[in-house]
Design a protein around this motif. Structure first.
Motif, PDB file in Angstrom:
ATOM      1  N   ASP A 115      41.277  19.236 100.312  1.00  0.00           N
ATOM      2  CA  ASP A 115      42.523  19.146 101.158  1.00  0.00           C
ATOM      3  C   ASP A 115      42.986  20.609 101.682  1.00  0.00           C
ATOM      4  N   ASP A 118      46.487  21.053 100.280  1.00  0.00           N
ATOM      5  CA  ASP A 118      46.643  21.261  98.722  1.00  0.00           C
ATOM      6  C   ASP A 118      45.460  21.481  98.098  1.00  0.00           C
ATOM      7  N   GLN A 119      44.767  22.564  98.001  1.00  0.00           N
ATOM      8  CA  GLN A 119      43.335  22.952  97.291  1.00  0.00           C
ATOM      9  C   GLN A 119      43.140  22.247  96.087  1.00  0.00           C
ATOM     10  N   LYS A 120      44.091  21.506  95.553  1.00  0.00           N
ATOM     11  CA  LYS A 120      43.849  20.692  94.337  1.00  0.00           C
ATOM     12  C   LYS A 120      43.351  19.455  94.222  1.00  0.00           C
ATOM     13  N   LYS A 121      43.455  18.984  95.713  1.00  0.00           N
ATOM     14  CA  LYS A 121      43.116  17.581  96.091  1.00  0.00           C
ATOM     15  C   LYS A 121      41.824  17.675  96.836  1.00  0.00           C
TER      16      LYS A 121
END
Length: 144
Positions: A115, A118-121
């Protein structure tokens, strides 16, 4: 069909075949290069891995198709004997050979992308327009 597509991208491609450990190493190196989690493609008994950097085309051929459960999500994925995709930074597009089980049916995955907001998704998209997002951490390599 996939064999024809692979044949059209073999010229100038970096190809590894025969040794399953080297093929697994190269598939992990490719995922790392495009900044994707290494556990995203938990393939076994790899027979061939190819990557044409010019076109961005990658293919992975394993001995048998494989079903895998991502334990932290409780989700099932299915990987065909041959998986193909076009890769770029944090993205696999026009994927073939990967399906996810949603409710009682298998859905073909067409795109996997980190994403932008949101780089954690990480988002998994189907041709039908269905998209699901999960934590990137759920696709790190799992301990055997």
């Amino acid at each position: 069909m996939s064999s024809q597509i692979i044949a059209s991208h073999r010229e100038n491609a970096e190809i590894y075949n025969g040794d399953s450990k080297i093929c697994k190493l190269k598939s992990n190196e490719l995922l790392e290069k495009i900044r994707m989690p290494k556990g995203l493609l938990p393939l076994e008994e790899l027979e061939e891995v190819g990557y044409n950097e010019t076109t961005g085309f990658v293919w992975m051929r394993q001995k048998n198709s494989k079903e895998h459960k991502f334990k932290s999500l409780g989700k099932l994925a299915w990987y065909d004997k041959v998986i193909t995709a076009f890769v770029e930074d944090q993205c696999l597009k026009k994927i073939t050979g990967v399906k996810s089980k949603e409710m009682l049916i298998w859905i073909s995955i067409n795109e996997i992308k980190i994403d932008d907001l949101d780089q954690k998704k990480i988002a998994f998209s189907a041709l039908t327009g269905l998209t699901r997002k999960f934590p990137v951490s759920a696709f790190e390599e799992e301990e055997e």
